[in-house]
Design a protein around this motif. Structure first.
Motif, mmCIF file in Angstrom:
data_model
loop_
_atom_site.group_PDB
_atom_site.id
_atom_site.type_symbol
_atom_site.label_atom_id
_atom_site.label_comp_id
_atom_site.label_asym_id
_atom_site.label_seq_id
_atom_site.Cartn_x
_atom_site.Cartn_y
_atom_site.Cartn_z
ATOM 1 N N ASP A 60 0.826 -1.192 0.000
ATOM 2 C CA ASP A 60 0.000 0.000 0.000
ATOM 3 C C ASP A 60 0.873 1.260 0.000
ATOM 4 O O ASP A 60 0.619 2.212 -0.735
ATOM 5 N N PHE A 61 1.925 1.227 0.817
ATOM 6 C CA PHE A 61 2.787 2.399 0.911
ATOM 7 C C PHE A 61 3.495 2.663 -0.417
ATOM 8 O O PHE A 61 3.621 3.803 -0.863
ATOM 9 N N ILE A 62 3.916 1.572 -1.068
ATOM 10 C CA ILE A 62 4.571 1.738 -2.380
ATOM 11 C C ILE A 62 3.564 2.322 -3.381
ATOM 12 O O ILE A 62 3.888 3.231 -4.153
ATOM 13 N N ALA A 63 2.317 1.817 -3.327
ATOM 14 C CA ALA A 63 1.284 2.337 -4.245
ATOM 15 C C ALA A 63 1.004 3.814 -3.970
ATOM 16 O O ALA A 63 0.768 4.592 -4.897
ATOM 17 N N ILE A 64 1.073 4.201 -2.700
ATOM 18 C CA ILE A 64 0.838 5.617 -2.367
ATOM 19 C C ILE A 64 1.933 6.486 -2.987
ATOM 20 O O ILE A 64 1.653 7.501 -3.621
ATOM 21 N N LEU A 65 3.186 6.047 -2.820
ATOM 22 C CA LEU A 65 4.290 6.872 -3.313
ATOM 23 C C LEU A 65 4.382 6.854 -4.838
ATOM 24 O O LEU A 65 4.624 7.884 -5.464
ATOM 25 N N LEU A 66 4.162 5.672 -5.438
ATOM 26 C CA LEU A 66 4.346 5.565 -6.889
ATOM 27 C C LEU A 66 3.152 6.063 -7.693
ATOM 28 O O LEU A 66 3.306 6.562 -8.798
ATOM 29 N N ILE A 67 1.948 5.894 -7.150
ATOM 30 C CA ILE A 67 0.744 6.255 -7.913
ATOM 31 C C ILE A 67 -0.026 7.399 -7.241
ATOM 32 O O ILE A 67 -0.350 8.399 -7.870
ATOM 33 N N GLY A 68 -0.312 7.238 -5.944
ATOM 34 C CA GLY A 68 -1.173 8.209 -5.257
ATOM 35 C C GLY A 68 -0.570 9.607 -5.219
ATOM 36 O O GLY A 68 -1.221 10.580 -5.611
ATOM 37 N N LEU A 69 0.679 9.711 -4.769
ATOM 38 C CA LEU A 69 1.304 11.033 -4.659
ATOM 39 C C LEU A 69 1.455 11.707 -6.032
ATOM 40 O O LEU A 69 1.036 12.859 -6.192
#
Ligand code: PHE
Length: 455
Positions: A60-69
């Motif tokens: 989830d954290f990787i998805a936040i940094l790579l996609i969400g942010l």
């Protein structure tokens, strides 16, 4: 020359000065207030517990940094560049692109209609906590409270509060409210988590939430990754023009990257904090974590309060947190269509907010009368409208408005390479991830809602 300048100044005289945030902290608080909502308090802990525990938190954290942010920065860049509402901001790409803005504004209107029904339930539970009205049989009590004329009434109360804040405008309404609400959410949640840690079953609760299961992730990567991306987009309030509109009220050219980072970090921490509250509470009372969904905080958690000492007090604090989180998200939703009319018509903001809020309330009545309708509204939003919205943002920033967006992101940054890398990242990585999420969401929506209905 003189005629032209007179004309320009007369146009300027007639255009009222557009509102803006009084401070950078106000913008960040409002964006956090929008992101932190029911999604963090209930949905996120369950997604994590059901999909590999702490191993999921890493994905989830990787998805936040790579996609969400990066996707959030795309919305920020469009909004601050345009200094306009979402429809006119997309209009910078031509007339057809305005339709993308219309879709976003309609999505926000759609979501706030049923979000307010859930908000109404929270108000009711908050008022009922001191007497423990839902203690005797939480499941039956919820069924009675969820749908019917009572639910319509509490929906109207929630909508009234939402309209009241939006009517006061950006600085005196949304900024002031969220500057008080966001710290209150964090402080109250920390207090609840500390309390939960003292309960005897807390260890089992943490284990359920955090037990790492890398095997699950490796075996299910194909479904898990799009699910995590979808969750990230929802929890960050992307796809309905919220971050575009909020960024349009930012006047100064400070670094949007730092602001975006602040929003995603706080939003993520609140999700973790929710897990540290919800699971110890349930396990301490031997309550089985029920199925995920909006109704569950009103059944399993209510059931835990029933058996805990001072459950009434706990109930008040818990539902107060949920209410604040829900209101600060609902105001961001109502602001999107409101901003369009405030920008384009000389009608006072309170009237615009009131009329749109009333319309959203009426659209929400079927959801307040029938739970299946509410669930359908939610599926249409989270599986169709919001994914299409964020896909359009990505295409727009990546391939239509790229240079402008890149220049905007570069404002306030001393770094020249970062905006360029960001743009290429949006063009390829974010676009592919969001596109895959869109396809998977629409397939699942059609499968569940259309195919089953036909058969
Ligand atoms: N981000 C909010 C939450 O986590 C939900 C939301 C989604 C609000 C989309 C507005 C728009 O609850």
């Amino acid at each position: 020359m003189s005629t032209r300048s007179t004309q320009t100044s007369s146009v300027r005289d007639r255009t009222p000065v557009r509102e803006h945030w009084a401070s950078r902290a106000g913008f960040i608080a409002a964006a956090i207030g929008s992101a932190v909502g029911l999604g963090n308090i209930w949905r996120f802990p369950y997604e994590a517990a059901g999909h590999g525990g702490s191993a999921f938190l890493i994905v989830d954290f990787i998805a936040i940094l790579l996609i969400g942010l990066p996707a959030m920065l795309a919305e920020f860049a469009i909004g601050r560049r345009a200094h306009r509402n979402v429809i006119d901001a997309f209009g910078a790409g031509g007339r057809m692109w305005k339709l993308a803005g219309v879709l976003a504004a309609v999505s926000a209107f759609w979501v706030v209609s049923y979000y307010s029904v859930v908000g109404g339930w929270v108000i009711r539970y908050l008022l009922e906590s001191p007497s423990g009205a839902y203690f005797s049989n939480p499941a039956v009590h919820f069924t009675g409270a969820a749908s019917g004329m009572d639910a319509v009434f509490f929906t109207s109360v929630f909508m009234f509060i939402t309209i009241g804040i939006v009517a006061f405008g950006i600085e005196r309404g949304i900024e002031l409210a969220t500057k008080l609400m966001v710290p209150a959410i964090v402080v109250l949640m920390v207090a609840l988590a500390v309390y939960a840690a003292t309960l005897s079953g807390a260890g089992a609760g943490y284990e359920y939430f955090l037990e790492p299961d890398f095997g699950y992730i490796l075996l299910n990567a194909d479904t898990l990754i799009p699910a995590a991306v979808g969750e990230v987009l929802f929890t960050l309030s992307l796809g309905s023009g919220i971050m575009i509109t909020y960024a349009s009220y930012v006047e100064k050219s400070e670094s949007l990257v730092a602001d975006g980072l602040a929003v995603v970090i706080v939003n993520t921490l609140v999700g973790y904090l929710a897990g540290l509250i919800v699971f110890p509470l349930l396990f301490a009372q031997g309550v089985k974590p029920g199925e995920a969904g909006a109704g569950a905080i009103f059944v399993s958690i209510a059931n835990a309060f029933r058996t805990l000492p001072a459950g009434e007090v706990l109930g008040v604090v818990f539902y107060l947190v949920v209410l604040i989180a829900a209101v600060s998200s609902a105001i961001s939703l109502l602001e999107i269509p409101t901003a369009y009319f405030v920008d384009n018509f000389p009608i006072p903001r309170p009237i615009i907010a009131g009329v749109i809020g009333l319309g959203a309330f009426l659209l929400g009545v079927p959801s307040a009368l029938d739970m299946a309708t509410l669930e359908l509204f939610d599926s249409v939003a989270s599986e169709v409208l919001l994914p299409i919205g964020i896909f359009l943002v990505t295409v727009f920033v990546g391939w239509v408005y790229g240079r402008e967006a890149m220049a905007e992101l570069g404002e306030g940054l001393h770094e020249r390479l970062l905006p360029r890398c960001w743009l290429w990242h949006v063009r390829i990585v974010v676009l592919v991830a969001v596109g895959m999420t869109l396809v998977i969401s629409i397939v699942s929506f059609t499968d569940i809602n259309v195919v089953q209905w036909l058969s």
